[in-house]
Each structure stands twice: as structure tokens, then as C-alpha cells.
Scaffold this motif. Structure first.
Motif, PDB file in Angstrom:
ATOM      1  N   ALA A 375       0.855  -1.182   0.000  1.00 36.19           N
ATOM      2  CA  ALA A 375       0.000   0.000   0.000  1.00 36.19           C
ATOM      3  C   ALA A 375       0.893   1.235   0.000  1.00 36.19           C
ATOM      4  N   ALA A 376       0.374   2.349  -0.520  1.00 37.59           N
ATOM      5  CA  ALA A 376       1.143   3.588  -0.433  1.00 37.59           C
ATOM      6  C   ALA A 376       1.289   4.005   1.024  1.00 37.59           C
ATOM      7  N   THR A 377       0.189   3.997   1.770  1.00 37.17           N
ATOM      8  CA  THR A 377       0.213   4.280   3.205  1.00 37.17           C
ATOM      9  C   THR A 377      -0.529   3.174   3.929  1.00 37.17           C
ATOM     10  N   GLY A 378       0.069   2.632   4.966  1.00 35.37           N
ATOM     11  CA  GLY A 378      -0.595   1.573   5.707  1.00 35.37           C
ATOM     12  C   GLY A 378      -1.799   2.083   6.467  1.00 35.37           C
ATOM     13  N   ALA A 379      -1.588   3.045   7.368  1.00 40.18           N
ATOM     14  CA  ALA A 379      -2.688   3.633   8.130  1.00 40.18           C
ATOM     15  C   ALA A 379      -2.394   5.110   8.312  1.00 40.18           C
ATOM     16  N   TRP A 380      -3.425   5.932   8.174  1.00 38.48           N
ATOM     17  CA  TRP A 380      -3.268   7.384   8.289  1.00 38.48           C
ATOM     18  C   TRP A 380      -4.353   7.915   9.213  1.00 38.48           C
ATOM     19  N   PHE A 381      -3.925   8.417  10.381  1.00 39.83           N
ATOM     20  CA  PHE A 381      -4.822   9.096  11.314  1.00 39.83           C
ATOM     21  C   PHE A 381      -4.650  10.584  11.046  1.00 39.83           C
ATOM     22  N   ARG A 382      -5.697  11.226  10.548  1.00 38.20           N
ATOM     23  CA  ARG A 382      -5.498  12.492   9.853  1.00 38.20           C
ATOM     24  C   ARG A 382      -5.638  13.744  10.704  1.00 38.20           C
ATOM     25  N   ASP A 383      -6.569  13.775  11.673  1.00 36.96           N
ATOM     26  CA  ASP A 383      -6.830  15.068  12.288  1.00 36.96           C
ATOM     27  C   ASP A 383      -7.344  14.932  13.721  1.00 36.96           C
ATOM     28  N   HIS A 384      -7.617  16.080  14.340  1.00 44.52           N
ATOM     29  CA  HIS A 384      -7.956  16.141  15.747  1.00 44.52           C
ATOM     30  C   HIS A 384      -9.186  15.290  16.065  1.00 44.52           C
ATOM     31  N   GLY A 385      -9.093  14.529  17.154  1.00 45.54           N
ATOM     32  CA  GLY A 385     -10.197  13.674  17.574  1.00 45.54           C
ATOM     33  C   GLY A 385     -10.189  12.313  16.924  1.00 45.54           C
ATOM     34  N   SER A 386      -9.401  12.147  15.891  1.00 45.06           N
ATOM     35  CA  SER A 386      -9.321  10.852  15.209  1.00 45.06           C
ATOM     36  C   SER A 386      -8.314   9.971  15.931  1.00 45.06           C
TER      37      SER A 386
END
Length: 814
Positions: A375-386
Motif C-alpha cells: 500500500a502507499a500508506t498503511g494507516a493514516w490518522f489524519r486530524d484532531h479527535g481521530s
């Protein structure tokens, strides 16, 4: 075909009745028959409305299927109100308000009946009727194929709906039929439809295909249970659930769907077991709204044909994937919005072109013992509260293993990232996160790369064979709070120098970053922190918004651009009339406001884009109408994942206005290879879809290059309403631009200077360096400079000396 006779054979033992008899009409034969009698109908056409009210057998002659035709001119051709046997008939109806075959009572057996009709329904079962229907076909291009209503039920075996003007099989009013090995195709509505409280549909071994609506539609508290069924080649979604619907899929296959394979909303619940979803144009699973839930066990979702995430969870919905496989998709799992949650256990995600797991807008994801690869990115937690938890997971062969940005705060435990092309774990832009017992091996970049002084916690982590180093902590600048930075405890590396912990709990700055429009590596920015491009300076009173008429007046005052002005006025007129129609309670035509500007540099594209945004704001279409201008360097980052962040930030800056992307074709170079420009395009396309009313996007560039760009990126091309071509300025128009510049700056052209300028612009080379309006302005500036050098020698220059520009002030031709 003439009407034949009907032979009635009495099967009872009474001596007081004739054992056989022949009748000239079916109605007479039915009147004379008693329970248990057999009515054998001779070939022919019977223009009668039949009502079967006794437990008789009504059949055509053996070996001649379809030779008995029941075809009245109106009304219901055949009504069954008893536990009769009806077989080998052709039923034709012509009444759009009535069914062709109506079953109202009893448990009749209907076998080998062919229904060719233009009726409200081909077969309608209602009330307490429980028929067994075998090998029947329905061809009804005017209405429903089979309708089971008002408490009706029964079993349908090996039946086929070959055409339906509405739903193929419709269940409502607390009805509950069972379908076995049935086929539904060429329906103009849903293939299978169940609606209403206590309505239930059970299907085993059935196939739904070539329908112009959803393959299966369950709504308004209805339930359905499908086992070993196939849904494919629909025009709309494969399966649709809405408003407290409940559906169970076991051993089912859903494929070749142009929209969502499965779409759930409004507290609907889906349970999937050993089922496969493949070749879908949008989402494989699209799950929306609080209370909506999917539980999938041993399922497979793969081979997307579109550019959307395979599993989409938003607006407070929940998805559970247990022992599932998701692969060969653009993105595997997107979880958005506060209250949304995804739980993924013992599952495999692989061959993901972009992000395997994306968590944003306050959503939560928990992955336990999962495997992500390629995968290009495995896991992406993007922003506040996530946030959420990754526990015992492995990520193999990704560009970047885990990205945490913009205040997201996940917990990552006992996870291994093997052979990432870039960083194993990357934290930036105010991301947080706790990493316990994690391991990175064989990274092409850093093992753990934490920038911007992010408050990240690393405990008992280990890196091995990382090309750029095991751990890198970089502070992007002085905007971080004092005392911030990562916390590192008991972490190890195979580097001889070991881990270099940040001093005084503040990350050591080891890299420098540019301060362009969006920055080389994005920090935590909001539109409140950074003013829009057209915002007023502090203390300056806010300028009142101009009317569309005033802005169009400025557009008309621009030199040349006649075709451009016509195009903009046409768009403005469409939008204005649409607004007025809406105010009058009328439907307004949908106008796509995104545009493509093609033409050479200096032809006014940026100026027109600015005016277009102001016009849309004056019409109430956009909130602010400001212009944000970007190019490839502002959108495309050097680090995997940073491109999407930059594009999102540019889009956020333009919210309420116009995002102008100059030289947009540079995002998709012909020899792109592993270029990150595609990530910018994919992010932009999704943002344009998700926030279609918030931002107008204009892409611009040379005509030929933009034509190629739109050809190779159909997802982008489909978002734009029209292309406006900006032609090169004629010499006369360039002269007019110089005259405008002179008037604005209180200069005048002396006698003969205009003619000299016209000859100059005619002779000037029109190669790649030619800048159209920009060249005209540069020419004026050069004349002013030469004028100044000449007049500076005068002891007491007159007003004419200070204002007149002569032909001799022209620069040399390039």
C-alpha cells in the motif's frame, strides 16, 4: 387461434355426477367442476376473466406448453382463491390497474405458467395466500414482475422475471415470500425489493442482473435473508438498505456494479458471511448514519473499477470486519466523522494504491492482528479527535507504514512495519500518538520520523536497517508550545549511535523548510491562523462586496478576451436564472461551476478567475469569492502522505472561494513513474466530490498540455463543466494594454509612439518566452525606465517632459 373446449374429469366416487364432460368455456367448466376435478383445456385463446374458487386442477394439454392462452381484454385474467393446481397456461393481461395473475387465498400450486402482460403486476399474491409457484416466467415491461403484498407469502421455485417496468419482485405490507433458484433481470426498478415493517424476503440460490435500479433494495424496517445469491450488472447500487432495514447475506456474490456495491443508511443493519464484493465503481461497502452497522465475517472485497475507498464509514456508522480480505482497490478503509467506528480483526488488506486505513474528522478505528501489504500508506490518522488502536498488526511493503497528523492521537501497540520505501512511522503537523513495542525493519527512509515538535510517545520500540536512520526528530519552527516534543523511553536501534533523544523534551531541529504558500512539509494550519489571499490587512476596514453588474463591468473593461467574456456571461446568466427559479419554487438546472482555462501565459487567466470568484460571491453561490492560486510546487510534497496534506490545506484555504491551479498538467507528467502528482489529483477529485458547493476549482495551462491532462485523468475531466480558451493578444490589443498602463500611471504616448509600439508588437517573437499581456506591461515598464534615464539629464523638465513617452523609449526587440 379459436377458442377450444374444456374437458372436466370427475375424480370422486359419487354416482350422482357425470364422470366426464366437455364445456365451451372455461367459466362454465369451472362452475360445473367440484373439488378434486381436473380441467384439461384444449389449445386456443380464451377471452375470459377466470376465477378459481375450488380445489381443482386447471391445466393445458400435455406436451403443448403455451398453447392455452388466457387473454381477456381487461381486468384480471386469472384469479385463484383456493388450493388449486394450475399449470401449463399462457396468461396475457392488458389492464394497467390490475395484475395478470392474482392469488388471494389458499395454498395453490402454480406450475409452468408463462405470463406475458402489460399489467400492474405479472403475479400478485396477497392476504392469507401461500402459493407454491414453480418454473413460471413473467414478462411485464409495464409494471412489477411479482408482487407479494398484505401478509401474503408462498414459495417461488425456479421462476424467472424476464422483464419488469418497475421492481422485479416487490414485497410489502408484512408479506414474507421465499425464493429458490429464481432469476430476475431487465427490470426498470430494483431487482428484489422489500419495504415496510414485518415485511420479509428470503432468497436462496437466486440471481439478479441487468436491472436499471438497485439489485436488492430493503427499506422501512423490512428484513431480507439472501443465501448463495448473485447480484451483478446493475445500473444503480448493488444492494441498498435504508431506514431500519435488516439484511443477511451468506455465501453471496456481488459484482460488476457501477455505483456502490452495498449502500446502507439510517440505522440499517447488514450481516455478511463468506460473501464476495468485486468490480464496483464507487464503494464496496458504503455505510452512513448513527446506528447503521455492518458485520462482515470471512468476506472479500476487491478489484475496484473506480477511484473510491472500498469500505466507507461515515456520519456515526459502525463496521466490523472479521477475517476479511480487501485488495486491489484505490483505498481500503475510510472512517470519517465523530462517532464513526471500524473494528477490523484478523484481516488482510493488500494491493492498495493509496491508503489502506484512513481515519479522520473524529472517527475511530481499531485493528487487531491484521496484515497490510503493498500500500502507499498503511494507516493514516489524519486530524484532531481521530484515533483508535492498531494492535499486533504488520505492514509490509508500504511507502509509509503509519502517518499521524493534525492532532490525531492513536495508540499503536506491537506493530511491525517491514521494508517501507519511506518512513515506518511519520508524525507531523501536530499529530500525537503513542507507539508501544513497535518495530521497523528495512526502511528506505527513517524508522520513526517525528517533525514539528509533535507530542508523540515512543516506548520500547526498535528499528533495524533503516537507510536514513532509526529515529529522526525535527522541529519545524518556533510556533510549537514550550515543552512540547516527543517522549522516548527504552527504544533501541541497530545504529551504532543508538537513539538520539530530543533535548529538553523538545525535538532537535535538523532540517530546514521553505516558507512558500503551503510550506515544504505541512504544519498545523487553519484558515483562522493564516488569512486568505484576498483578506484585508489588520486594521483596514472591510471592503463592501461589489454587485455582479459591477464585477462584470470590470471584466468588460479588460482588453480583448471577447470569447472569454461571452463564456463567463453565459455561465453567470445560467446561475442567476437558476437562483431566481429556485426563489420562485421552480426546478433549477444544475450548473457545474468548475472550469478549465487554456491558453498561453499572460492572457488574463488569473485575472478572470479572480473576477469569476467575485461574481459567484455576489450571486450568493460562494461565501467569500476570494482567490487562492497554487501550482504543482505548492501541492506535491517530497514525502509520501505530505502531498495529500498540502492539497487538503490548499483546498481549505480556498473554502468559500476559488482554487486556481496554474499549469495543472504538471501534476500528471507524461513520464510520471512514482510521481506524487497523482496523489494530489486523487485528493483533489475526492474533495471536489465531497465539498462540491464549498469551492470552485479552476485548472489552467497551455492548451495542448491541458488537453492531454484531461485525457489521461478522466476523473478530473468529469468534474469540470466547460473549457474556456484564452487566445493570444493581437498587436492592437497589446497596444491598448500599454495605453491603459500609461493612463493609470499618468503617462502619455507622444505622436508616433503608438505606431512604433504597434510595429514592435507585430515584430516581437512569439516563442515560449512571449508573455502576451505580461509582455505588454514589461514593455511599458522598460519605456518608463528609458524615459527616466533620458529626462533625468534635464535641469528643469516640463510637465510634457515628465509624462510623454516617445518611440525612442522603446526597448530593443528580444
Amino acid at each position: 387461434m379459436a377458442q377450444g373446449t374444456v374437458q372436466v374429469t370427475h375424480t370422486g366416487t359419487s354416482r350422482w355426477r357425470r364422470r366426464t364432460g366437455e364445456y365451451a368455456s372455461l367459466a362454465a367448466a369451472l362452475e360445473a367442476a367440484g373439488d378434486g376435478d381436473v380441467l384439461t383445456v384444449a389449445p386456443g385463446t380464451y377471452r375470459e376473466n377466470l376465477v378459481v374458487q375450488r380445489t381443482v386442477t386447471l391445466r393445458g394439454p400435455e406436451g403443448s406448453p403455451g398453447s392455452v392462452r388466457i387473454a381477456p381484454v381487461d381486468g384480471v385474467p386469472l384469479t385463484v382463491r383456493a388450493s388449486a393446481v394450475v399449470q401449463d397456461l399462457l396468461v396475457e393481461g392488458q389492464d394497467a390497474a390490475a395484475p395478470a395473475l392474482l392469488v388471494e387465498e389458499g395454498t395453490p400450486e402454480l406450475t409452468d405458467i408463462r405470463i406475458v402482460t402489460r399489467s400492474a403486476a405479472g403475479i400478485e399474491v396477497r392476504g392469507g395466500a401461500r402459493p407454491t409457484v414453480r418454473r413460471c416466467t413473467v414478462d411485464n415491461p409495464a409494471g412489477v414482475g411479482i408482487a407479494v403484498l398484505d401478509g401474503g407469502g408462498g414459495v417461488f421455485e425456479d421462476c424467472e422475471v424476464v422483464a419488469a417496468g418497475q421492481s422485479g419482485i416487490a414485497v410489502r405490507g408484512a408479506a414474507h415470500p421465499r425464493l429458490e433458484r429464481c432469476r430476475v433481470h431487465h427490470a426498470s426498478g430494483a431487482g428484489l425489493s422489500a419495504t415496510g415493517e414485518h415485511s420479509a424476503l428470503e432468497a436462496v440460490g437466486c440471481e439478479v442482473y441487468e436491472v436499471r435500479g438497485s439489485g436488492v433494495q430493503v427499506t422501512a424496517r423490512a428484513t431480507a435473508h439472501l443465501t448463495d445469491c448473485v447480484v451483478h450488472r446493475t445500473t444503480a447500487d448493488g444492494v441498498t438498505l435504508d431506514t431500519d432495514a435488516v439484511l443477511t447475506l451468506a455465501d453471496c456474490r456481488i459484482h460488476d456494479i457501477p455505483e456502490n456495491a452495498v449502500d446502507l443508511r439510517s440505522r440499517s443493519v447488514l450481516t455478511m458471511t463468506r460473501s464476495t464484493v468485486r468490480q464496483f465503481g464507487r464503494n464496496g461497502l458504503s455505510v452512513w448514519d448513527p446506528g447503521t452497522r455492518v458485520d462482515a465475517n470471512q468476506c472479500e472485497i476487491h478489484d475496484s473499477t473506480g477511484d473510491y475507498p472500498a469500505v466507507w464509514v461515515s456520519d456515526g456508522a459502525t463496521v466490523v470486519l472479521d477475517s476479511c480480505r480487501v485488495h486491489d482497490v484505490p483505498d481500503a478503509l475510510f472512517v470519517l466523522d465523530r462517532g464513526s467506528r471500524a473494528d477490523v480483526v484478523d484481516s488482510d488488506l493488500w494491493q492498495v494504491r493509496n491508503t489502506a486505513v484512513s481515519v479522520s474528522d473524529g472517527a475511530t478505528a481499531q485493528l487487531d492482528d491484521c496484515r497490510i501489504r503493498d500500500a502507499a500508506t498503511g494507516a493514516w490518522f489524519r486530524d484532531h479527535g481521530s484515533g483508535g488502536t492498531l494492535s499486533g498488526c504488520t505492514i509490509d511493503g508500504a511507502q509509509t507504514g503509519v502517518i499521524v497528523t493534525k492532532g490525531a492521537d492513536p495508540t499503536v501497540e506491537r506493530c511491525t512495519v517491514d521494508s517501507p520505501a519511506e518512513a515506518g512511522f511519520y508524525v507531523s503537523a501536530g499529530g500525537r500518538g503513542s507507539f508501544h513495542g513497535c518495530r521497523v525493519t528495512g526502511s528506505g527512509g527513517y524508522g520513526f520520523h517525528v517533525i514539528d515538535g509533535c507530542r508523540t510517545t515512543l516506548r520500547k520500540c526498535r528499528t533495524e536497517r533503516c537507510a536514513r536512520g532509526g529515529y529522526e526528530f525535527a522541529d519545524a519552527g518556533g510556533d510549537q508550545a514550550s515543552g512540547s516534543g516527543p517522549i522516548v523511553e527504552d527504544c533501541t536501534s541497530d545504529e551504532s549511535a543508538g537513539v538520539r533523544p530530543p533535548a529538553a523534551q523538545t525535538a532537535v531541529e535538523t532540517t530546514s523548510h521553505s516558507t512558500g504558500l503551503l510550506g515544504a512539509i505541512p504544519g498545523q494550519r487553519t484558515t483562522e491562523q493564516e488569512p486568505f489571499v484576498t483578506a484585508q490587512t489588520p486594521g483596514q476596514p472591510e471592503q463592501p462586496a461589489r454587485s455582479s453588474k459591477a464585477v462584470l463591468g470590470e471584466l468588460d473593461a479588460l482588453v480583448g478576451l471577447d470569447s472569454v467574456k461571452r463564456e463567463v456571461r453565459a455561465l453567470t446568466d445560467m446561475i442567476e436564472v437558476g437562483r431566481r427559479r429556485q426563489q420562485a419554487g421552480l426546478k433549477a438546472a444544475s450548473v457545474r461551476r468548475h472550469l478549465v482555462f487554456t491558453g498561453s501565459p499572460g492572457t488574463g487567466k488569473t485575472t478572470v478567475a479572480r473576477l469569476y470568484g467575485e461574481i459567484l460571491a455576489s450571486l450568493g453561490v460562494l461565501e467569500k469569492g476570494h482567490l487562492v492560486e497554487v501550482s504543482r510546487v505548492d501541492l506535491v510534497g517530497e514525502h509520501i502522505g505530505s502531498t495529500a496534506i498540502r492539497t487538503q490545506e490548499a483546498f481549505d484555504k480556498a473554502r468559500g472561494g476559488v482554487l486556481f491551479i496554474d499549469e495543472a498538467y504538471a501534476l500528471s507528467p507524461e513520464d510520471s513513474g512514482r510521481d506524487f502528482g497523482r496523489e494530489a489529483i486523487d485528493t483533489l477529485v475526492k474533495l471536489m466530490e465531497d465539498h462540491r458547493e464549498a469551492v470552485v476549482v479552476i485548472v489552467a495551462g497551455y492548451t495542448a498540455e491541458m488537453e492531454r491532462f484531461l485525457r489521461v485523468n478522466p476523473g478530473v475531466a468529469s468534474r469540470f463543466s466547460r473549457t474556456i480558451t484564452f487566445s493570444d493578444y493581437l498587436p492592437e490589443e497589446l497596444l491598448r494594454i500599454v495605453e491603459q498602463q500609461a493612463e493609470e500611471h499618468e503617462y502619455r504616448l507622444a505622436s508616433g509612439a503608438g505606431e512604433a509600439l504597434l510595429k514592435y508588437f507585430t515584430a516581437i517573437p512569439k516563442g515560449p518566452a512571449f508573455g502576451n499581456g505580461r509582455t505588454a506591461r514589461q514593455t511599458f515598464e522598460a519605456m518608463v525606465e528609458r524615459h527616466a534615464g533620458r529626462v533625468a539629464q534635464f535641469t528643469e523638465p516640463s510637465t510634457d517632459d515628465l509624462t510623454l513617452l516617445y518611440a525612442e523609449d522603446l526597448p530593443e526587440l528580444p
